[in-house]
Design a protein around this motif. Sequence first.
Motif, PDB file in Angstrom:
ATOM      1  N   LEU A  65     -92.940  35.649  32.810  1.00 42.58           N
ATOM      2  CA  LEU A  65     -92.803  35.243  34.204  1.00 42.58           C
ATOM      3  C   LEU A  65     -91.374  35.717  34.528  1.00 42.58           C
ATOM      4  O   LEU A  65     -90.346  35.721  33.656  1.00 42.58           O
ATOM      5  CB  LEU A  65     -92.844  33.684  34.053  1.00 42.58           C
ATOM      6  N   GLU A  66     -91.408  36.470  35.797  1.00 47.44           N
ATOM      7  CA  GLU A  66     -90.132  36.998  36.168  1.00 47.44           C
ATOM      8  C   GLU A  66     -89.372  35.967  37.170  1.00 47.44           C
ATOM      9  O   GLU A  66     -90.113  35.529  38.308  1.00 47.44           O
ATOM     10  CB  GLU A  66     -90.384  38.471  36.649  1.00 47.44           C
ATOM     11  N   PHE A  67     -88.166  36.088  37.190  1.00 49.76           N
ATOM     12  CA  PHE A  67     -87.351  35.353  38.055  1.00 49.76           C
ATOM     13  C   PHE A  67     -86.057  36.169  38.348  1.00 49.76           C
ATOM     14  O   PHE A  67     -85.412  36.683  37.444  1.00 49.76           O
ATOM     15  CB  PHE A  67     -86.792  33.878  37.579  1.00 49.76           C
ATOM     16  N   VAL A  68     -85.525  36.202  39.699  1.00 48.72           N
ATOM     17  CA  VAL A  68     -84.848  36.962  40.260  1.00 48.72           C
ATOM     18  C   VAL A  68     -83.890  36.022  40.921  1.00 48.72           C
ATOM     19  O   VAL A  68     -84.017  35.010  41.785  1.00 48.72           O
ATOM     20  CB  VAL A  68     -85.088  37.876  40.970  1.00 48.72           C
ATOM     21  N   PHE A  69     -82.469  36.215  40.439  1.00 42.33           N
ATOM     22  CA  PHE A  69     -81.638  35.274  41.076  1.00 42.33           C
ATOM     23  C   PHE A  69     -80.710  36.083  41.751  1.00 42.33           C
ATOM     24  O   PHE A  69     -79.894  37.132  41.364  1.00 42.33           O
ATOM     25  CB  PHE A  69     -80.644  34.712  39.830  1.00 42.33           C
ATOM     26  N   GLY A  70     -80.401  35.848  43.016  1.00 43.38           N
ATOM     27  CA  GLY A  70     -79.488  36.478  43.929  1.00 43.38           C
ATOM     28  C   GLY A  70     -79.074  35.782  45.020  1.00 43.38           C
ATOM     29  O   GLY A  70     -79.499  34.667  45.174  1.00 43.38           O
ATOM     30  N   TRP A  71     -78.610  36.475  46.113  1.00 44.59           N
ATOM     31  CA  TRP A  71     -78.220  35.876  47.307  1.00 44.59           C
ATOM     32  C   TRP A  71     -79.653  35.460  48.209  1.00 44.59           C
ATOM     33  O   TRP A  71     -80.541  36.186  48.029  1.00 44.59           O
ATOM     34  CB  TRP A  71     -77.560  36.732  48.196  1.00 44.59           C
ATOM     35  N   SER A  72     -79.330  34.519  49.255  1.00 49.48           N
ATOM     36  CA  SER A  72     -80.640  34.156  49.858  1.00 49.48           C
ATOM     37  C   SER A  72     -80.693  35.057  50.819  1.00 49.48           C
ATOM     38  O   SER A  72     -79.769  35.781  51.549  1.00 49.48           O
ATOM     39  CB  SER A  72     -80.126  32.902  50.659  1.00 49.48           C
ATOM     40  N   PRO A  73     -81.876  35.537  51.084  1.00 44.53           N
ATOM     41  CA  PRO A  73     -82.135  36.822  52.022  1.00 44.53           C
ATOM     42  C   PRO A  73     -82.130  36.387  53.570  1.00 44.53           C
ATOM     43  O   PRO A  73     -82.040  37.067  54.633  1.00 44.53           O
ATOM     44  CB  PRO A  73     -83.825  36.899  51.771  1.00 44.53           C
ATOM     45  N   GLU A  74     -81.996  34.959  54.015  1.00 40.85           N
ATOM     46  CA  GLU A  74     -81.908  34.526  55.523  1.00 40.85           C
ATOM     47  C   GLU A  74     -80.595  33.849  55.626  1.00 40.85           C
ATOM     48  O   GLU A  74     -80.035  33.989  56.897  1.00 40.85           O
ATOM     49  CB  GLU A  74     -83.114  33.608  55.679  1.00 40.85           C
ATOM     50  N   GLY A  75     -80.039  33.092  54.689  1.00 39.85           N
ATOM     51  CA  GLY A  75     -78.837  31.949  54.890  1.00 39.85           C
ATOM     52  C   GLY A  75     -78.953  30.967  55.884  1.00 39.85           C
ATOM     53  O   GLY A  75     -77.890  30.637  56.489  1.00 39.85           O
ATOM     54  N   ASP A  76     -80.507  30.417  55.830  1.00 36.45           N
ATOM     55  CA  ASP A  76     -80.316  29.437  56.836  1.00 36.45           C
ATOM     56  C   ASP A  76     -79.741  28.150  56.424  1.00 36.45           C
ATOM     57  O   ASP A  76     -79.741  27.858  55.087  1.00 36.45           O
ATOM     58  CB  ASP A  76     -81.892  29.078  57.265  1.00 36.45           C
ATOM     59  N   ALA A  77     -79.546  27.246  57.119  1.00 35.80           N
ATOM     60  CA  ALA A  77     -78.744  25.999  56.829  1.00 35.80           C
ATOM     61  C   ALA A  77     -79.722  25.198  56.000  1.00 35.80           C
ATOM     62  O   ALA A  77     -81.030  25.031  56.555  1.00 35.80           O
ATOM     63  CB  ALA A  77     -77.929  25.381  57.837  1.00 35.80           C
ATOM     64  N   PRO A  78     -79.273  24.515  55.002  1.00 41.34           N
ATOM     65  CA  PRO A  78     -80.563  23.671  54.373  1.00 41.34           C
ATOM     66  C   PRO A  78     -80.521  22.476  55.326  1.00 41.34           C
ATOM     67  O   PRO A  78     -79.833  22.047  56.138  1.00 41.34           O
ATOM     68  CB  PRO A  78     -79.693  23.131  52.923  1.00 41.34           C
ATOM     69  N   GLN A  79     -81.944  21.840  54.945  1.00 37.93           N
ATOM     70  CA  GLN A  79     -82.186  20.587  55.422  1.00 37.93           C
ATOM     71  C   GLN A  79     -81.373  19.375  55.087  1.00 37.93           C
ATOM     72  O   GLN A  79     -80.780  19.341  54.154  1.00 37.93           O
ATOM     73  CB  GLN A  79     -83.594  20.190  55.447  1.00 37.93           C
ATOM     74  N   ALA A  80     -80.942  18.423  56.042  1.00 39.29           N
ATOM     75  CA  ALA A  80     -80.256  17.179  55.903  1.00 39.29           C
ATOM     76  C   ALA A  80     -81.048  16.519  54.812  1.00 39.29           C
ATOM     77  O   ALA A  80     -82.237  16.531  54.791  1.00 39.29           O
ATOM     78  CB  ALA A  80     -80.234  16.558  56.929  1.00 39.29           C
ATOM     79  N   SER A  81     -80.522  15.862  53.855  1.00 42.38           N
ATOM     80  CA  SER A  81     -81.052  14.987  52.786  1.00 42.38           C
ATOM     81  C   SER A  81     -80.065  13.610  52.575  1.00 42.38           C
ATOM     82  O   SER A  81     -78.756  13.792  52.493  1.00 42.38           O
ATOM     83  CB  SER A  81     -81.150  15.749  51.607  1.00 42.38           C
ATOM     84  N   ILE A  82     -80.589  12.588  52.238  1.00 42.06           N
ATOM     85  CA  ILE A  82     -79.751  11.371  51.906  1.00 42.06           C
ATOM     86  C   ILE A  82     -79.058  11.677  50.541  1.00 42.06           C
ATOM     87  O   ILE A  82     -78.241  10.956  50.213  1.00 42.06           O
ATOM     88  CB  ILE A  82     -80.672  10.377  51.761  1.00 42.06           C
ATOM     89  N   CYS A  83     -79.252  12.829  49.813  1.00 39.56           N
ATOM     90  CA  CYS A  83     -78.789  13.200  48.554  1.00 39.56           C
ATOM     91  C   CYS A  83     -77.759  14.203  48.916  1.00 39.56           C
ATOM     92  O   CYS A  83     -77.014  14.849  48.076  1.00 39.56           O
ATOM     93  CB  CYS A  83     -79.712  13.742  47.608  1.00 39.56           C
TER      94      CYS A  83
END
Length: 461
Positions: free
Chosen positions: A327-345
Motif C-alpha cells: 500500500l503506497e502513501f505519499v506525504f506532502g503539501w496540500s494540493p489546494e490549501g483550503d481552510a479546514p472546516q470548523a470543529s469543536i476540537c
Amino acid sequence: MPGFSRRELLLGSAGLATAFAAGGLGARQAQAADHALTLASLDHQILPDAVTRSMMSFAPDGPPPVLRFKQGRKAAIDVHNALDEVSTVHWHGFRIPNGMDGVPYLTQYPIEAGKTFRYEFTPPDAGTFWYHPHCNTLEQMARGLTGVMIVEEKEDPGFDQDLPLNIRDFRLDGDGQFIEFFKARNAARGGTYGTVATVNWKVAPTYDLPAGGLVRLRLAVTDLTRVGTYELAGGDAKVIALDSNPLPAPVPARDLILAPGQRADIALRVPDSEDKVVRLLLKRPNGDKELCSFQPVGQSAGRDLKELKPLPPNPVPEPDLANAEVLEFVFGWSPEGDAPQASICGTLGYTFWSINRTAWPGDLPGPFDPLATMKQGKSYILRLRNESPNDHPIHLHGLSFKLLRSNKRQLPPLVTDTALLLEEETMDVALVADNPGDWAFHCHVIEHQKTGLAGFLRVDG
C-alpha cells in the motif's frame, strides 16, 4: 430521557448507542478504576521566580502523573474533564480495542466539560508509552497535557530503580507566560519550536540515583515539534528498547535520534563515585544543551550491566513478507490549501499538508473514507514516501509495524508505532492487520497533523 447534546445531534442515535457501549460510565462505575485522571487548568512554576498561568494537566495540582500498568492485565481509567472545552485521551503506542483509542468521532465522542469517560483495555505489550489529548490537540498539549505510561514486564528485569523522563518544550516568554503556540510559516515547514526545554516539567533537574546501581531511564519525547539527537554523557549506558520494543542487542546511548512520539529505554550503570555526574544532553550545532543530570549517591552497589537479562519481545505478529500486499502513501503539501472546516476540537485555520493528495479536514463527525482498507489477519507493506524537504514522524494507532528498508539509509529491523520519515525519503514498513477498526495515521509534528497531514486506515474484521 435527557435532551440531546450537540455531539449526539452530530453523530445520530446509532453512534450514540455505540459510544455508550464503548465507555460511558453507567453500571460499571461501581467498580473502582485503576487510575483516575482529571483534565484541569492550573498555574504552575516552570521557570525560576515565575508562575506560568493557564497550564493544563491530567491532575488539578501538578504535572501529569506517571501511569503504571501490568502487561496482560486489564485496566480501567476514569477520565474526568474539568476543562471548559471538550477533549479525549489517546494512549500512544497501545494496541487496544478501537473504541478505547481516544480519537474524536473516529472512535468516540469528545468528552464534554464536566463529563467522565471510562477507558478499559488490556495492554498486550510491555514498555514505555505516553498519553495525550487528540482534541484541540496543539493547544492542549502545548499547555501541558502529555504524560508517561509504563507497562511492566511480567518478570522483573532486575533494575535498582526505574525513572521516567517526560521530555518536552514549552513556548514561554521571559516572564514564564505562554506565547503564541505556533507560527503559520513554521507550520508549513518543520514546525514551531518551544523556547524552554523541560524534563518532567522541570528545567535541568538533577535526580539522585544509587551509586554503582542499575537504573532504567525511560525517555519519552512528548514534544509537539522537535526532532532531537540525545546522548548520555559520563556513565556506562546502553539503549535496550525503542518505542516500547526491545532491541536485538543493546547499543551505546549516544547519537540517539528521537522524534515527537518516540521513546527510548536506557540501561544506565550509575558511576561509583558521587563526583561522577551523568548528564542527558540534547546535541545541537551551536552547543549541547543539558536537559537533566543524574547524581550518584551512597556507597557503590557494584553492579554490572551484564547482570541484566534481555527484555522479552512483545507479542507483535511477524508479517508474511512473501505474501504481503503493498500500500503506497505519499506525504506532502496540500494540493489546494483550503481552510479546514470548523470543529469543536479546534483548528489552526490552515491547510498545508496532505496524505495521498488529500488533506484531513479536521476532527468532524464525517463520514470520511479511509486512506486504505486492510483485511484482518493479512500482511501488508506500507510504502511511505515523503515528497517534502521536512521530516515527518509517522504514527499509526492501534498497530505496530516493522522497519524494512529505505532509499536513504540502512534500517535496523525494529518494531515501532512511530517511524521518523526523513526529507525526501521512501521507507517500507510491514505489519499484520490484526486489530480491527479505524486507526488514525498521521504525522506527530502536531502542526503538520492539524494542518492536513492525517487520515486513517481501516482494518476490516
